[in-house]
Each structure stands twice: as structure tokens, then as C-alpha cells.
Design an enzyme around this catalytic site. Sequence first.
Site, PDB file in Angstrom:
ATOM      1  N   ASP A   2       0.870  -1.169   0.000  1.00  0.00           N
ATOM      2  CA  ASP A   2       0.000   0.000   0.000  1.00  0.00           C
ATOM      3  C   ASP A   2       0.913   1.228   0.000  1.00  0.00           C
ATOM      4  O   ASP A   2       2.111   1.124   0.289  1.00  0.00           O
ATOM      5  CB  ASP A   2      -0.933  -0.012   1.214  1.00  0.00           C
ATOM      6  CG  ASP A   2      -2.134   0.914   1.008  1.00  0.00           C
ATOM      7  OD1 ASP A   2      -2.097   1.749   0.077  1.00  0.00           O
ATOM      8  OD2 ASP A   2      -3.104   0.818   1.776  1.00  0.00           O
TER       9      ASP A   2
HETATM   10  C1  BGC Z   1      -4.436   2.369  -2.591  1.00  0.00           C
HETATM   11  C2  BGC Z   1      -5.297   2.535  -1.403  1.00  0.00           C
HETATM   12  C3  BGC Z   1      -4.423   3.131  -0.350  1.00  0.00           C
HETATM   13  C4  BGC Z   1      -4.118   4.511  -0.828  1.00  0.00           C
HETATM   14  C5  BGC Z   1      -3.607   5.531   0.083  1.00  0.00           C
HETATM   15  C6  BGC Z   1      -3.988   3.737  -2.993  1.00  0.00           C
HETATM   16  O1  BGC Z   1      -3.373   3.811  -4.170  1.00  0.00           O
HETATM   17  O2  BGC Z   1      -5.037   1.639  -3.594  1.00  0.00           O
HETATM   18  O3  BGC Z   1      -6.030   1.450  -1.071  1.00  0.00           O
HETATM   19  O4  BGC Z   1      -4.820   2.955   0.938  1.00  0.00           O
HETATM   20  O5  BGC Z   1      -3.353   4.421  -1.979  1.00  0.00           O
HETATM   21  O6  BGC Z   1      -4.434   6.600  -0.133  1.00  0.00           O
END
Ligand code: BGC
Length: 714
Positions: free
Chosen positions: A279
Site C-alpha cells: 500500500d
Molecule cells: C491504494 C489505497 C491506499 C491509498 C492511500 C492507494 O493507491 O489503492 O487502497 O490505501 O493508496 O491513499
Amino acid sequence: MDRMKARTMTDTGQRIGLRCLAAVLSSAALAAAACLAALPSSPARKAPAGGADARARALVRRMTLAEKIAELHGIRDATHYRYVPPIPRLGIPALRTTNGPAGVGPGGAGRQAPATALPAPIALASTWDVRAAREYGRIEGAEARDLGNGLFEAPDINIARVPQNGRTFEAYGEDPYLVGQIAVANIEGIQSQREIANVKHFVANNQETNRFDINEIIGARALREIYLPAFEAAVRQGHVASVMCAYNKVNGYFNCENRPLLHGILQKEWGFRGFVISDWGATHSTVDSPLAGLDLEMPTGIYFGDALQQAVAAGRVPVSVIDEMLARRFRTMIRFGLFDRPPKRRPIPAKPDGLLARSLAEEGMVLLKNNPGALPLDAARLKSLAVIGPYAARAITGGGGSSHVVPLYTVDPVPGIEARAGARVHVAFSDGSDPAQAAALAKSADAAIVMVGQMNREGRDHPLDLGDGQDALVRAVAAANPRTIVVVKSGSAVLMPWAHRVAAILEAWYPGEEDGNAVAAILFGDANPSGKLPLTFPQSVSETFAANPAEYPGVAKVARYSEGVFVGYRYYDSKGLVPLFPFGYGLSYTTFAYKGLRISPTRLSRGEAPRLKVQVECAVRNTGRRAGAEIAQLYVGMPSSTAVPEPPEQLKAFARVMLRPGQTTPIRFLLDARSFSYWDTTGNRWAIRPGEYRILVGSSSRDIRLRGTVRVAR
Ligand code: BGC
């Protein structure tokens, strides 16, 4: 229609055809099923692994260490975002990713073109319709590709442990089986478009309070029975090609460097052959993360850049590990055609995709209450309607945060209702900011439609009450007009202290860009509501286990999952609490009767238990006067003991059937060993206890119509 035709005619065959579109729109389940079955299957499932793997490894052998490191993390600058750069010398293409999971997100403010704003994923879960989930994924995959992306950051399948979680709207609710089955179909839809799906957030990213470093203490049984099964289904059944590891810690370790979870369970136990990305900002180490099974750091190379190059040079991370990380990603991209046929930008077919978004929104709405005569509205018998409330002003296209989609167009509530009601019906609007004025408007109308809601967002949990004086507004309107219909646009369960005062309640979730048309179609009965709740709506906060801060949101950044497997309805049922609306609940404009439960076999020896297949059959009849869909639910009540206490019932199968008035259809559910298993923490394996298993079939978790048993002998 012409534009729709143009879209399908120029298609390569991967888009749905006109016939299918019509079938889906008319909710003709069987015709739609036949069409959808004809979709190309996921490259992850189809292509032989050998060729892509060999090609990937041959490429990796030709890379310098600097090139390898450059391919292990994203870059971010004025022109790039969610982007792993190409290496033209070796024919390695860039990897562009984008959000999910409610349609194609913009990937950062202003960085990507608009796309179809689908109804929120929680609405998709409310359909309990795997065909709808496949269709939803197909639109996502196609549009993500239309905008030039190779990886789509969805679905979000974290379990709704607490309804306060700010991202509940992005996922599929509180039951691991329902979440898993919707996820599998959604992944199949995304990947049918040669777009890499990215199931997230692995694992137990269940709250936004302290999300970056909350340490969740979760027992092995709850992990295996509640938080992991949907991921397991995504991998084993859905053949998902990539996984996103989550921000939070589980039992003291950050997810993106958790070797037992990533290497142990995901790769070795489940046989996952795709790649793992972090993430955004969830990587915390240069050595532990690669060794644990993380393949790509996003969005930039804080740990997997220079630091990793030095760690490799110093022998702290073997080059063989680096090569494996690259091979996993490249072979997946090769299988999805990203090396040979990279996605090319082309216009999104706004109209046909919008029509599908509308039908998905209609299918996901849940009718929670309907006094006789309240709904559906009959335009021929109405002279005036009062449309009231802050959520009646504009289309609610989605929740906040990275899942936000900039819609291609919107249909606001009042124009949607006006268009359906026709010129003969006078539609008056008030935003509800002045409850006395709103009540006066309601009093003068034949019926009052109050639209209230709650905007949830990533990064922040929320209280369960609607807030902003909306409860008082509903009370004021209900006191002025006995035919008060409340339309709730929320991303999760909310409290409804006025529920007994109003004539009807429709949970519309965040309906997406077609809000106005979709809500009107349900209110006027053009579409018969068939959604069922994918999470429990409690009467009050005090009856949720989240009332205890050690469990949620945690104390000193530690959240103890001491409720174990007693999450959602498993908790309410075991405590004998009566929720406001139970899991699996939802009304229709017609009624259904169940009969003829047949179970085969009803007795099993312990030896055959691991291979067991139990068939459960019954018949469902539409006993009303309208065509409608019923979602039949099968729960299993497992033998409980002090050592391994079980909730009274657990969802193990479901089926959605469309029925004409008077029509009866047989339903067959198939149960397997897992349906009867619990996680044995001593043996570290799935196990089946001897004893009596209750088989419960019904219309909701609290409306069981048929009961039987299966006995497993000692
Ligand atoms: C992901 C999200 C993540 C986020 C942070 C994204 O690109 O797909 O699920 O938590 O980034 O804002």
C-alpha cells in the site's frame, strides 16, 4: 442507443454485446448469465505458466543490478504517479496503476480522466449477485485499460469488523463467505479485460483510526475464519494476479514484512503465483520486506531504491531474492499481455457503461421498511411530491479518499424523480437546512421523500449517527406527512432512531453517477428492490462490541480482537441482541415462500468428512403480484463447545433467483468440507468435529424458513 451500438460494434469481443447488455439491464438473470459466461476468462487462469515464467527469467538475467533496483519501486514526479518506469533497452514496459475499487479513480488530483462512477462496493455486495460483481469488474477492468493502466487497485475485501471504519463503503461487508464470493467474481470481471486486479489490503485493514501503525492482536482462529478466507478465495478461486499488503500491523509485525503471512500463507500454502505490492507508504524495511515476500514498493523507492542496492551489494539481500521478485511481476505482466499489447488510451463509452452503473445501483439498494401503501409510488395517483434533504441536492457518486471517481456525468436526485414522475406531478425541493420550512413543504405534498446520509472517507473513521441535524429533519418531516419515505445514502450501517416513525426506508448507499435515475426506478417500482444487507445495522452504539476501546479503536495503538470469531451477526446472534436490521435482510415489492428442504446425505462418518459434499435443495415461490428476485441464504450452525465456541449460525451458501409472480424455482446449494470446518489452533489446520450441524435456509439471518440437520458420526 447509437453510441451504444458504436461501442459494441468496434469492440474486440471483450466488451459485452448488445444482447448481453439488454439481458443485464432487464435483470433477466439466466440470459445475463449465459452472456457473462461467454466473457473471456482471466489470463491468470488460462495461460500456461511455463512460457511467461521462462521469458521473465530470461529478461531478468539480462538486467544490471541498477536496472533491477529501478524495477522494484514506483516513481513520482511532475508527470508520473502510480508508475513503475519502463526499460526500453530490454523491452520492459512501464506499469501504470490506478484506483479502485468503485470505478477508475483519478490516481491523484487531476491526473487522470473521468470514468464511470459505479455504485459503492458495499452496494455491490448488497446484490449478493456474482454475475453483477463480474459485470462491475468488467466495467472497471475495461475502463482502467481505456485509460492506459495495467493494474487496477481493487477489490478492497477487508471485513467490516466495525461499522465505524471509514472504508466500509469500499468493501463488501461483515461476512467472509459473502465477501469472498463477491470478490472472486469482481476479480474475474476485472481480469477478463486483461487488467491485473490487485486485491487489498492484506490483511485486516479494518479501521482508519491510526491506520498506519495500529497493532492488531488477532488470534489464529479469527484470522483463519474471519479475516483470511476472502483473500484465500481471491487467490485460489479467483486467481487474482496481484495482492496489496496493508498498512497495519498484525500481532506485532507490519503486513508488508510479515513472512508467515506473505511467504507462508499466501505463497506456500495458497500457491499464489502473482506479485505483492505495498500500500502507498506501507513498506517499512529494506531487508525484511523482500525476504518476507513483498515484490514492489509503492509509490516510491524509500526502502527499495538505493538502500536496497546497498543491501544487495553487502550481501544482506541475496540477488536470487531480487530476481524472484522481478520474475513474479514480469511473468504476470507478460501473461496479461502488457509486454506485447500494452493498454492504449481510448474514449470510455460513457452511455452504455453508465446504464450498467444504473442497473447495478438499482440492484444494490436495500428496502428496509415499507408500510402498506408507502412504496412503490404510482405516478398516475400522485399530484405532488416533496423531495427534501441534504442528500437530495446532488448525485452521491461515491465516498472520499483514493477510491473517489471523477464521474463522466451525473444524474441528480430531483431531475431523476421529475423525469420519472412526469409533468403531471409537481416536484418541490428543499435542502432541509430549515426543518420547519421542509415540514411545511412535506405537509402540502402527497408524499415526502427525505434523502439523508453520511459521507464516509478513507483516512478517518466516523460515528454511526447521521449527524448535521438529519435525525431531527426526518422527525420533523415524518410528523408533517404520514407518507414519509426516507432514502439513506450511507457507506455503512447508520443509526435510525426515527425508523418507527416513517412509512418506508430505502438504503441506497452511494448510488454513483446515475443516482437520480436509479433511486427513482426503485421508488416508482420500475425496478423491484432485491438487495440484502451485507452488514448488521445496530440499534445503538452501546450494543456493538466497538463500545469497548481496547477492542476498537485500540488503546496506545493496540487493538485487541478479543471478540475472536464473533464479528458482525456472529456477535449479535451469540449475545441474543436484536439489531435494527439484521445481516441478510431486505424487503421486496413481492413476497416469497420456501418449502421442501432436502439434504443429502444427512449422515457422514468422520472418515469421509474431509471429502464431504452435501447437497441442500429447496424450492422458492414468488407469492406476490410482481416479478422480483429473492436471495436465499444457507447458514450452518456448528456444534459448539467451551473450548471452541461457535456462533449460532454462519453463512455458507446463497443463491439469487429471479421469479415471475406465481413462479416456483428449485434451488440447490452445495456444501463442502470447509462449510463444516473450524480452524483447529492446536493442530494448525482445518478440522471437522463430530456432532450435529444445523442447516438453516431463509430470507435473512433472522428469517429462517427451513431447518434440517447433518450428523457427523464420531
Ligand atoms: C491504494 C489505497 C491506499 C491509498 C492511500 C492507494 O493507491 O489503492 O487502497 O490505501 O493508496 O491513499
